[in-house]
Design a protein around this motif. Structure first.
Motif, PDB file in Angstrom:
ATOM      1  N   LEU A  56       0.856  -1.185   0.000  1.00 19.72           N
ATOM      2  CA  LEU A  56       0.000   0.000   0.000  1.00 19.72           C
ATOM      3  C   LEU A  56       0.889   1.231   0.000  1.00 19.72           C
ATOM      4  CD1 LEU A  56      -2.577  -1.181   2.676  1.00 19.72           C
ATOM      5  CD2 LEU A  56      -2.959  -1.021   0.220  1.00 19.72           C
ATOM      6  N   ASN A  57       0.519   2.231  -0.791  1.00 15.42           N
ATOM      7  CA  ASN A  57       1.353   3.403  -0.983  1.00 15.42           C
ATOM      8  C   ASN A  57       0.642   4.667  -0.521  1.00 15.42           C
ATOM      9  OD1 ASN A  57       3.466   4.968  -1.872  1.00 15.42           O
ATOM     10  ND2 ASN A  57       2.924   4.811  -4.033  1.00 15.42           N
ATOM     11  N   ARG A  58       1.332   5.465   0.298  1.00 12.34           N
ATOM     12  CA  ARG A  58       0.869   6.788   0.724  1.00 12.34           C
ATOM     13  C   ARG A  58      -0.511   6.744   1.378  1.00 12.34           C
ATOM     14  NH1 ARG A  58       4.027  10.784  -0.598  1.00 12.34           N
ATOM     15  NH2 ARG A  58       2.379  12.325  -0.466  1.00 12.34           N
ATOM     16  N   ILE A  59      -0.623   5.967   2.435  1.00 17.35           N
ATOM     17  CA  ILE A  59      -1.878   5.890   3.184  1.00 17.35           C
ATOM     18  C   ILE A  59      -1.650   6.469   4.573  1.00 17.35           C
ATOM     19  CG2 ILE A  59      -2.713   3.897   1.875  1.00 17.35           C
ATOM     20  CD1 ILE A  59      -1.951   2.136   4.262  1.00 17.35           C
ATOM     21  N   PRO A  60      -2.714   6.816   5.294  1.00 18.78           N
ATOM     22  CA  PRO A  60      -2.553   7.335   6.657  1.00 18.78           C
ATOM     23  C   PRO A  60      -1.863   6.313   7.569  1.00 18.78           C
ATOM     24  CG  PRO A  60      -4.778   7.727   5.863  1.00 18.78           C
ATOM     25  CD  PRO A  60      -4.105   6.848   4.849  1.00 18.78           C
ATOM     26  N   ALA A  61      -1.101   6.822   8.528  1.00 20.22           N
ATOM     27  CA  ALA A  61      -0.305   5.970   9.414  1.00 20.22           C
ATOM     28  C   ALA A  61      -1.165   4.977  10.193  1.00 20.22           C
ATOM     29  CB  ALA A  61       0.517   6.824  10.368  1.00 20.22           C
ATOM     30  N   GLU A  62      -2.318   5.401  10.652  1.00 14.81           N
ATOM     31  CA  GLU A  62      -3.187   4.516  11.427  1.00 14.81           C
ATOM     32  C   GLU A  62      -3.660   3.323  10.589  1.00 14.81           C
ATOM     33  OE1 GLU A  62      -7.570   4.884  13.342  1.00 14.81           O
ATOM     34  OE2 GLU A  62      -6.144   6.430  13.938  1.00 14.81           O
ATOM     35  N   THR A  63      -4.051   3.586   9.358  1.00 16.50           N
ATOM     36  CA  THR A  63      -4.475   2.523   8.448  1.00 16.50           C
ATOM     37  C   THR A  63      -3.300   1.599   8.117  1.00 16.50           C
ATOM     38  OG1 THR A  63      -6.086   4.049   7.495  1.00 16.50           O
ATOM     39  CG2 THR A  63      -5.587   2.069   6.226  1.00 16.50           C
ATOM     40  N   ALA A  64      -2.127   2.178   7.946  1.00 15.53           N
ATOM     41  CA  ALA A  64      -0.939   1.390   7.635  1.00 15.53           C
ATOM     42  C   ALA A  64      -0.585   0.450   8.783  1.00 15.53           C
ATOM     43  CB  ALA A  64       0.232   2.310   7.324  1.00 15.53           C
ATOM     44  N   GLU A  65      -0.729   0.913  10.015  1.00 15.26           N
ATOM     45  CA  GLU A  65      -0.434   0.058  11.168  1.00 15.26           C
ATOM     46  C   GLU A  65      -1.373  -1.137  11.225  1.00 15.26           C
ATOM     47  OE1 GLU A  65      -0.572   2.614  14.569  1.00 15.26           O
ATOM     48  OE2 GLU A  65       1.227   3.705  13.969  1.00 15.26           O
ATOM     49  N   ILE A  66      -2.629  -0.925  10.897  1.00 10.18           N
ATOM     50  CA  ILE A  66      -3.602  -2.023  10.864  1.00 10.18           C
ATOM     51  C   ILE A  66      -3.234  -3.028   9.771  1.00 10.18           C
ATOM     52  CG2 ILE A  66      -6.024  -2.580  10.384  1.00 10.18           C
ATOM     53  CD1 ILE A  66      -6.696   0.161  11.715  1.00 10.18           C
ATOM     54  N   ALA A  67      -2.818  -2.518   8.601  1.00  8.13           N
ATOM     55  CA  ALA A  67      -2.436  -3.390   7.490  1.00  8.13           C
ATOM     56  C   ALA A  67      -1.203  -4.220   7.846  1.00  8.13           C
ATOM     57  CB  ALA A  67      -2.181  -2.563   6.235  1.00  8.13           C
ATOM     58  N   VAL A  68      -0.211  -3.598   8.484  1.00  7.40           N
ATOM     59  CA  VAL A  68       0.998  -4.323   8.880  1.00  7.40           C
ATOM     60  C   VAL A  68       0.654  -5.418   9.890  1.00  7.40           C
ATOM     61  CG1 VAL A  68       3.167  -4.096  10.164  1.00  7.40           C
ATOM     62  CG2 VAL A  68       2.638  -2.510   8.312  1.00  7.40           C
ATOM     63  N   ALA A  69      -0.216  -5.108  10.839  1.00  6.86           N
ATOM     64  CA  ALA A  69      -0.628  -6.100  11.832  1.00  6.86           C
ATOM     65  C   ALA A  69      -1.322  -7.282  11.158  1.00  6.86           C
ATOM     66  CB  ALA A  69      -1.543  -5.471  12.871  1.00  6.86           C
ATOM     67  N   ALA A  70      -2.169  -7.019  10.162  1.00  8.11           N
ATOM     68  CA  ALA A  70      -2.863  -8.101   9.452  1.00  8.11           C
ATOM     69  C   ALA A  70      -1.873  -8.971   8.689  1.00  8.11           C
ATOM     70  CB  ALA A  70      -3.905  -7.520   8.507  1.00  8.11           C
ATOM     71  N   LEU A  71      -0.885  -8.349   8.042  1.00  9.60           N
ATOM     72  CA  LEU A  71       0.122  -9.121   7.302  1.00  9.60           C
ATOM     73  C   LEU A  71       0.974  -9.963   8.251  1.00  9.60           C
ATOM     74  CD1 LEU A  71       1.156  -6.367   4.759  1.00  9.60           C
ATOM     75  CD2 LEU A  71       0.103  -8.568   4.187  1.00  9.60           C
ATOM     76  N   ARG A  72       1.296  -9.402   9.403  1.00 10.41           N
ATOM     77  CA  ARG A  72       2.084 -10.163  10.385  1.00 10.41           C
ATOM     78  C   ARG A  72       1.276 -11.312  10.967  1.00 10.41           C
ATOM     79  NH1 ARG A  72       5.035  -5.078  13.409  1.00 10.41           N
ATOM     80  NH2 ARG A  72       6.553  -4.683  11.753  1.00 10.41           N
ATOM     81  N   ASP A  73      -0.018 -11.101  11.190  1.00 16.54           N
ATOM     82  CA  ASP A  73      -0.882 -12.173  11.690  1.00 16.54           C
ATOM     83  C   ASP A  73      -0.959 -13.332  10.700  1.00 16.54           C
ATOM     84  OD1 ASP A  73      -1.360 -10.794  14.032  1.00 16.54           O
ATOM     85  OD2 ASP A  73      -3.348 -10.066  13.409  1.00 16.54           O
ATOM     86  N   ALA A  74      -0.842 -13.028   9.409  1.00 16.59           N
ATOM     87  CA  ALA A  74      -0.877 -14.068   8.375  1.00 16.59           C
ATOM     88  C   ALA A  74       0.472 -14.774   8.247  1.00 16.59           C
ATOM     89  CB  ALA A  74      -1.278 -13.467   7.039  1.00 16.59           C
ATOM     90  N   GLY A  75       1.484 -14.300   8.970  1.00 15.25           N
ATOM     91  CA  GLY A  75       2.789 -14.949   8.935  1.00 15.25           C
ATOM     92  C   GLY A  75       3.837 -14.200   8.135  1.00 15.25           C
ATOM     93  N   GLY A  76       3.456 -13.106   7.505  1.00 20.76           N
ATOM     94  CA  GLY A  76       4.411 -12.340   6.712  1.00 20.76           C
ATOM     95  C   GLY A  76       5.222 -11.381   7.565  1.00 20.76           C
ATOM     96  N   GLN A  77       6.324 -10.915   7.009  1.00 23.40           N
ATOM     97  CA  GLN A  77       7.133  -9.883   7.648  1.00 23.40           C
ATOM     98  C   GLN A  77       6.865  -8.580   6.923  1.00 23.40           C
ATOM     99  OE1 GLN A  77      11.206 -11.092   7.490  1.00 23.40           O
ATOM    100  NE2 GLN A  77      10.872 -12.926   8.714  1.00 23.40           N
ATOM    101  N   ALA A  78       6.309  -7.613   7.647  1.00 24.16           N
ATOM    102  CA  ALA A  78       5.941  -6.337   7.040  1.00 24.16           C
ATOM    103  C   ALA A  78       6.388  -5.195   7.936  1.00 24.16           C
ATOM    104  CB  ALA A  78       4.431  -6.279   6.824  1.00 24.16           C
ATOM    105  N   GLU A  79       6.549  -4.028   7.335  1.00 27.77           N
ATOM    106  CA  GLU A  79       6.925  -2.854   8.107  1.00 27.77           C
ATOM    107  C   GLU A  79       6.337  -1.597   7.473  1.00 27.77           C
ATOM    108  OE1 GLU A  79      11.222  -1.506   6.274  1.00 27.77           O
ATOM    109  OE2 GLU A  79      11.218  -2.809   8.021  1.00 27.77           O
ATOM    110  N   LEU A  80       6.344  -0.530   8.262  1.00 23.73           N
ATOM    111  CA  LEU A  80       5.900   0.780   7.798  1.00 23.73           C
ATOM    112  C   LEU A  80       7.098   1.552   7.280  1.00 23.73           C
ATOM    113  CD1 LEU A  80       3.678   1.873  10.800  1.00 23.73           C
ATOM    114  CD2 LEU A  80       2.924   0.893   8.656  1.00 23.73           C
ATOM    115  N   ARG A  81       6.872   2.338   6.270  1.00 24.03           N
ATOM    116  CA  ARG A  81       7.909   3.232   5.772  1.00 24.03           C
ATOM    117  C   ARG A  81       7.266   4.582   5.514  1.00 24.03           C
ATOM    118  NH1 ARG A  81      11.121   1.315   0.757  1.00 24.03           N
ATOM    119  NH2 ARG A  81      11.963  -0.089   2.302  1.00 24.03           N
TER     120      ARG A  81
END
Length: 93
Positions: A56-81
């Motif tokens: 996901l590109n150029r989204i609000p920080a709060e939404t990005a944190e939720i997306a990263v948490a969902a990806l991590r829950d699925a087993g992926g390694q994700a981070e915010l930039r």
């Protein structure tokens, strides 16, 4: 005629969601990518297979944190930039 410049101040810095690694089950991660992006499962899987990749590109920080948490829950390694701030002034017409 003189040019006037305005600096826009925004409380919410645009943020990218970066998938670093799909984890042990890439299909689970692809399903989360599908839910987050609205892409088809086939395109989501192709995106996951190209990791590291920006999901996901150029989204609000709060939404990005939720997306990263969902990806991590699925087993992926994700981070915010966070996007770098632009220091060039915008001309006002």
């Amino acid at each position: 005629m003189t040019d006037e410049y305005v600096t826009l101040v925004c409380d919410d810095v645009p943020t990218d969601v970066l998938l670093l690694h799909p984890g042990t089950c890439p299909l689970d991660t692809a399903q989360v990518v599908r839910r987050l992006t609205g892409l088809s499962l086939w395109r989501s899987k192709a995106l996951v297979d190209r990791s590291p990749v920006v999901i996901l590109n150029r989204i609000p920080a709060e939404t990005a944190e939720i997306a990263v948490a969902a990806l991590r829950d699925a087993g992926g390694q994700a981070e915010l930039r966070q996007q770098p701030e632009s220091h060039s002034p915008s001309p006002v017409a």
